[in-house]
Design an enzyme around this catalytic site. Structure first.
Site, PDB file in Angstrom:
ATOM      1  N   CYS A  84       0.906  -5.123   3.977  1.00  0.00           N
ATOM      2  CA  CYS A  84       1.117  -4.224   5.362  1.00  0.00           C
ATOM      3  C   CYS A  84       2.520  -3.704   5.160  1.00  0.00           C
ATOM      4  O   CYS A  84       3.097  -3.640   4.276  1.00  0.00           O
ATOM      5  CB  CYS A  84       0.570  -4.417   6.567  1.00  0.00           C
ATOM      6  SG  CYS A  84       1.812  -6.231   7.152  1.00  0.00           S
ATOM      7  N   VAL A  85       3.060  -3.351   6.351  1.00  0.00           N
ATOM      8  CA  VAL A  85       4.422  -2.746   6.293  1.00  0.00           C
ATOM      9  C   VAL A  85       5.181  -3.513   5.888  1.00  0.00           C
ATOM     10  O   VAL A  85       6.692  -3.371   5.393  1.00  0.00           O
ATOM     11  CB  VAL A  85       4.500  -1.963   7.744  1.00  0.00           C
ATOM     12  CG1 VAL A  85       5.948  -1.361   7.989  1.00  0.00           C
ATOM     13  CG2 VAL A  85       3.594  -0.866   7.801  1.00  0.00           C
TER      14      VAL A  85
END
Length: 471
Positions: free
Chosen positions: A27-28
């Site tokens: 993810c980020v």
């Protein structure tokens, strides 16, 4: 900037080697692994790697915190190095779900339903907070609200209130969309189902208790109450499950040429009748019992209720069970117009941030100091995972300090009847989503959640050093 290949190799080795990785994505800020056996993870070795800022396991996924901007490069290097192939977040969820027991799967299902609609709910809470500031008497002027003194702002506040209330007025529509999607049906039919349960032709659920004569349908001698389910959670959850399974059942048995004509009409018609005849009345009654039980416990012994919930919320986050309480919050808001649980969640966020902030001054490792500061800021803004998993759980005394501070703060605000009209923004900005008349005790609760964890973390760290010195 290129990442160190040796560090990536160390990460792969620390999670049990490439043969232990069933699937991986990112993810980020984090690498997300579905592992064959989490018991093979060497967390001590993992967290010594320069690239790694922390790690934790949740919902069957093992997640390694790397940092924004770097994590995608680490992931690409890892894919090339191991040959595991790219995977989506859904692939990881599906792979991780195989490792869950029935209770964990049920909790994950609730999380998968409510997390997608959380932005709408949190936004509504923030806007309701702004409306409360404008319309609440006694905040800026004695016994008068801002719009009483400046009536030209009245319609402005009214529009804000309309926008804020939309998510709760049509909450079954939001839940229907998310639940039907989770259960494998057409989410658009879920929206129709949810909106059907709050149709304006039905008696508004919020007026149910004050109405002497409930309108009914006469269905061949069977009298069915024409009651809506505004603000209700259980009716639309169960109805969405029935709708999804019926749609799947029909699609398997009706030829493709006739599916558009038959599947949706039959599924909605049958589910609609079942909703008003059985699902709605039964689940509405169950929801009333649950609401009465929760409210009764906190009304009878608010100190104990606040202490226990404040103490246990962070440990529930570790297990993922905290997602179940979002449904309870929404049910309380729909039934009583407010929730006393969510304000304690906001204080738990602050307490975790405070313990992490204290670790910035206590830790000698520069990497831990940096992570402590950034994760503390994140927790003060409502995102606790970096502080909790990256810092506080690593140094257990910091985590215990945080939950003790959260428990004391929770007990205090519960005794003083602090409530929120909605789930809102967590951490320090949370006061905007609290009823203005409760700001005083809530600010004191915030002070407790800041001071107590910081003080206890320093005190416990000294005992920890003495124990290590004596070993």
């Amino acid at each position: 900037m290129a990442v160190n290949k040796q560090s990536v190799e160390q990460i792969v080795e620390a999670v049990g080697g490439k043969e232990n990785i069933a699937a991986a994505t990112h993810c980020v800020t984090r690498l997300r692994f579905a592992l064959v056996d989490e018991g093979k993870v060497n967390k001590e070795a993992l967290e010594k790697i320069d690239l790694v800022k922390g790690s934790f396991s949740t919902n069957g996924q093992f997640q390694v915190v790397i940092g924004q901007g770097t994590v995608d490069k680490v992931y690409e290097e890892m894919v090339e190095m191991t040959g595991i192939g790219h995977a989506t977040k859904q692939d990881i969820k599906d792979a991780a779900e195989k490792n869950l027991n029935p209770l964990q799967r049920a909790i994950k299902t609730l999380a998968d339903i409510f997390i997608p609609i959380l932005p709408a709910i949190v936004t509504a809470g923030l806007l309701m907070g702004i409306n409360n500031v404008l319309t609440g008497p006694g905040i800026f002027y004695d016994k008068k609200s801002l719009v009483d003194v400046y009536p030209q702002w009245k319609d402005f506040a009214s529009i804000i209130n309309l926008i804020a209330n939309t998510s709760f007025t049509f909450l079954p529509g939001l839940i229907g969309w998310s639940a039907v999607r989770k259960f494998g049906g057409n989410p658009l039919l879920g929206i129709v189902l949810g909106l059907m349960l709050v149709h304006p032709d039905l008696l508004n659920a919020w007026a149910y208790g004050a109405t002497k004569e409930i309108p009914t349908w006469n269905l061949f001698g069977l009298h069915i109450q024409k009651v809506g389910y505004q603000g209700q959670v259980l009716p639309v959850l169960v109805a969405s499950y029935v709708l999804s399974k019926m749609e799947i059942f029909l699609k398997k048995r009706i030829p493709d040429a006739f599916q558009l004509l038959l599947v949706a009409p039959i599924a909605l018609l049958v589910t609609g009748f079942l909703s008003f005849i059985a699902i709605g009345p039964i689940t509405f009654a169950i929801a009333k019992v649950i609401t009465a039980a929760v409210v009764g416990i906190f009304h009878a012994v608010p100190a104990i209720g606040g202490l226990i919930y404040g103490l246990l919320y962070a440990p529930l986050v570790i297990t993922g069970m905290h997602h179940t309480f979002l449904a309870v919050d929404l049910q309380l808001i729909g039934s009583t117009g407010s929730t006393f649980l969510w304000p304690m969640v906001a204080l738990s966020n602050i307490a975790q941030g405070s313990a992490a902030l204290a670790m910035m001054f206590i830790a000698k490792d520069e990497k831990v100091k940096g992570l402590s500061l950034t994760s503390a800021i994140s927790a003060y803004l409502g995102i606790t995972e970096p502080a909790m998993f990256g810092v506080n759980l690593r140094f257990r005394f910091a985590f215990f300090s945080a939950i003790i501070g959260s428990a004391i703060a929770g007990m205090f605000i519960t005794i003083n009847g602090v409530k929120a009209p909605s789930v809102g923004v967590g951490g320090l900005p949370a006061f905007l989503s609290i009823f203005p008349q409760n700001w005083g005790p809530f600010f004191i609760g915030m002070a407790i959640a800041i001071v107590v964890p910081i003080v206890l973390t320093f005190v416990f760290s000294k005992f920890n050093r003495k124990n290590n010195a004596n070993q």
